[in-house]
Scaffold this active site. Structure first.
Site, PDB file in Angstrom:
ATOM      1  N   LYS A  85       0.835  -1.209   0.000  1.00  0.00           N
ATOM      2  CA  LYS A  85       0.000   0.000   0.000  1.00  0.00           C
ATOM      3  C   LYS A  85       0.860   1.246   0.000  1.00  0.00           C
ATOM      4  CE  LYS A  85      -4.263  -1.788   1.969  1.00  0.00           C
ATOM      5  NZ  LYS A  85      -5.238  -1.720   3.079  1.00  0.00           N
TER       6      LYS A  85
ATOM      7  N   LYS B 245      -6.303 -12.043  -8.243  1.00  0.00           N
ATOM      8  CA  LYS B 245      -7.555 -12.079  -7.501  1.00  0.00           C
ATOM      9  C   LYS B 245      -8.545 -11.039  -8.055  1.00  0.00           C
ATOM     10  CE  LYS B 245      -8.863 -11.139  -2.750  1.00  0.00           C
ATOM     11  NZ  LYS B 245      -8.444 -10.882  -1.382  1.00  0.00           N
TER      12      LYS B 245
ATOM     13  N   LYS C 283     -11.706  -5.158  -6.040  1.00  0.00           N
ATOM     14  CA  LYS C 283     -12.576  -3.997  -6.215  1.00  0.00           C
ATOM     15  C   LYS C 283     -11.794  -2.797  -6.730  1.00  0.00           C
ATOM     16  CE  LYS C 283     -12.646  -3.677  -1.150  1.00  0.00           C
ATOM     17  NZ  LYS C 283     -13.476  -3.692   0.046  1.00  0.00           N
TER      18      LYS C 283
END
Ligand code: TRP
Length: 334
Positions: free
Chosen positions: A115, A197, A200
């Site tokens: 992140k 994966k 979103k």
């Protein structure tokens, strides 16, 4: 233990639009577990502000997520469905636990590194201590089990280490939580790159089916899903795109890959993709209708929010007061 039931804690962030992967991989499992355990399901909004958010959007999404928990089948009378920010114990315990967490441990967290590289202009201390807050979430309710995806395993391991360290100093204060990894096949991959994966935050809108996509969009995305040029209907690692579609189909209709391979052996990918589209619509259409119904009943959702925040506060306070005593904070005068 609460009323002779083991305690389960899990949470989701209300950032981005939730995908079919979130539903089949997490929410659907939560519903299946909700009879067996005393469950706490939080909308973890404290975690969300580690990345800059638009306040109005965050508030709206948090409510939508809480509504979705109920629409997906979690009974808010039995499951504690609440906003993390409504229960001050999370932040308070997080502070205490941060004094029992080493920087060396946090430095090893791969999600932080990930992140931080994505948000290089805002590497704030909250992003760094995010896993401590997560440990507080879990330990606050003395959770026995925590259903999470594989990407959260490292945080769970850290939670266990913090709890064990604390217990070694102060006696048995915290239950050591076990990770609960959902059934195989519940990990849904991107429709455009089946080695990734379904996320979103994917930039390609065709890669993910969003829970609020309409039927046409769902069918179109399934039709366009990437498969392979092998041309044989098999469930195997060498055909990850097809395998992912089979997983989706199975998860939607509660079937096994073997059954599906039999059902479709000899048929073309195109025909199967149509069937997958219909299977997904058959799951998401009723879900969307329930969400719409619930959204109309503002008073009901409000009462759920209020009652469950009180319930969560009650249980969290029990742990928090004990921890505060253990570390040497003065007793409250009543
Ligand atoms: N970090 C989790 C995620 O991004 C969300 C989360 C926060 C969580 N606190 C938790 C999950 C406690 C399980 C238990 O998926």
């Amino acid at each position: 233990m609460i009323d002779n039931k083991k305690v389960l804690f899990s949470g989701m962030q209300a950032t981005g639009s939730l995908t079919l992967g979130n539903y089949l991989g997490a929410l659907k499992n939560w519903v299946a577990l909700s009879d067996e355990y005393e469950c706490f399901y939080a909308v973890v909004d404290l975690h969300s502000i580690t990345i800059r958010q638009d306040p109005a959007v965050l508030r709206k999404r948090a409510r939508a997520l809480l509504t979705l928990y109920i629409a997906a089948g979690l009974d808010p009378e039995k499951n504690c469905i609440y906003y993390q920010s409504h229960v001050s114990g999370h932040a308070e315990l997080s502070w205490i636990l941060s004094c029992f967490t080493y920087m060396g441990e946090l430095n090893r967290m791969t999600q932080f590194k990930d992140k931080a590289s994505k948000h290089a202009d805002n590497i704030n201390a909250g992003l760094y201590t995010y896993p401590v807050l997560m440990a507080a979430d879990i330990l606050l309710y003395q959770a026995d089990v925590v259903p999470v995806g594989i990407d959260q395993m490292q945080h769970l391991e850290l939670t266990r280490n913090i709890a064990q360290r604390f217990n070694a100093i102060y006696g048995d204060v915290f239950t050591i939580p076990e990770v609960y990894i959902g059934k195989a096949g519940a990990k849904i991959m991107s429709l455009q790159d089946p080695t990734k994966k379904m996320s979103k935050s994917d930039e390609n809108p065709n890669a993910s089916i969003y829970l609020m996509d309409d039927a046409d969009a769902i069918r179109r995305k399934c039709r366009r899903a990437v498969t392979d040029s092998v041309g044989e209907f098999r469930y195997c690692e060498e055909q990850p795109g097809l395998r992912n579609l089979i997983d989706i189909y199975c998860a939607c209709l509660n079937k096994t890959p073997d059954e599906v391979v039999k059902e479709f052996s000899g048929s073309g990918y195109g025909q199967f993709k149509e069937a997958v589209g219909e299977a997904v619509v058959s799951v998401l259409d009723p879900l969307q209708k329930r969400v719409a119904e619930l959204e109309k009943d503002k008073a009901y959702i409000d009462s759920v929010i209020k009652n469950n925040a009180e319930k969560a506060s009650y249980y969290s306070m029990k742990t928090l007061r004990k921890v505060q005593r253990k570390v040497g904070f003065p007793d409250r005068i009543r």
